[in-house]
Design a protein around this motif. Sequence first.
Motif: not given
Ligand code: TYM
Length: 364
Positions: A33-35, A177-182
Amino acid sequence: METNKDIKPENKADGNKKVVLSGIRSTGNLHLGNYFGALSKFVRLQDNYDCRYFIADLHALTTNPDPAQLHSSVKNILAEYIAAGLDPEKNIIYIQSDIPEISEMYLLMNMHVGIGELMRTASFKEKARKALGIISDSDEIEKEIIGNQSNQRVNAGLLTYPTLMAVDILIHKADYVPVGKDQEQHLELTRRFARRFNSFYKTEYFGEPVNFNFGGEALKVPGLDGSGKMGKSEGNCIYLIDDEKTLRKKVMRAVTDEGPKEPNSAVSQPVENLFTLMGLVSDPDVIQHYRDAYADCSIRYGDLKKQLAEDLLKVTMPIRERILDIKDNDEYLSKVVKQGAERAREHASKTLKEVREIMGIRPL
Ligand code: TYM
């Protein structure tokens, strides 16, 4: 490995590259998920943007980890970042707690954040329920927190988690800010706090950062247990560091169903999840082959899982090898984050200085 050829460089009005910022909490090892949700995007962006990636150890503290585990997790994630292809020469890679400016700006930003809006955040509610051992998903969490007489508590850091995340982003004045949906709700709050700051101080100091999805939707990688997303606390993860045997075993044990009974029947959620995972790693014609086999009821889930494991291993094994190569090279890892902290602090201290000035904290 992803290629970077499909990414067009984008510049700001001043001619500098647009800024990309993201981070991952240091809680254990990185999973698929992170990857796919984050790290693979970080790598794709590194040649064409001004990228800054960090390890969110202060955010990890909100769930009160064991100190030794927190420390080793920071190191794991750093090694995993580099092993997945992040180049410390192309990106600023740092540890959040090495940047004291973030903590100060977090205090300042909290003056403009409402506890009501923080309490309504989905991730806060989920974590607060967990902290108090509440199983139901009633919306009465606010009352439960205030009325709680047990010695379990919901710490204030958990409540103000989105402020800290907003500051991570705004202190770099990030564009993307590349992040996942959550994480999209947190990103939405970041934009709201930026707008509020601008409007209160009658300035246009902060922009409104957005996710980066390469033209697609934000990703939610499913777990292997047939339910929602892959996540550490759900215990349904495949980790980048998993060895071949472990990975195969996890995939072969993934939840499915009894199989289609009639041609062209709807695909159940657990099986759709396996197709979603295949969509990340398998060739389109391989996926089509299994879709067709599902439609004409000839599918054998064992075969599909073997194929999925094989295709996942092609992605994870080279990364795993590189992790093992660098994870104990303390000298190298500490050099990377030392250099990263110096470069990140240059940006962070400039923003903090300007924010203090805007807010009226000025030398006498
Ligand atoms: P974290 O540590 O829970 O997760 C890191 C990244 O992995 C993505 N991710 C997923 N994407 C798709 N499917 C999944 N099952 C899945 N599980 C995790 C998350 O969307 C994330 O992109 N709050 C953040 C960390 C953070 C952050 C920031 C991110 C702190 N400050 C500033 C961006 C900008 C977090 O807890 O991610």
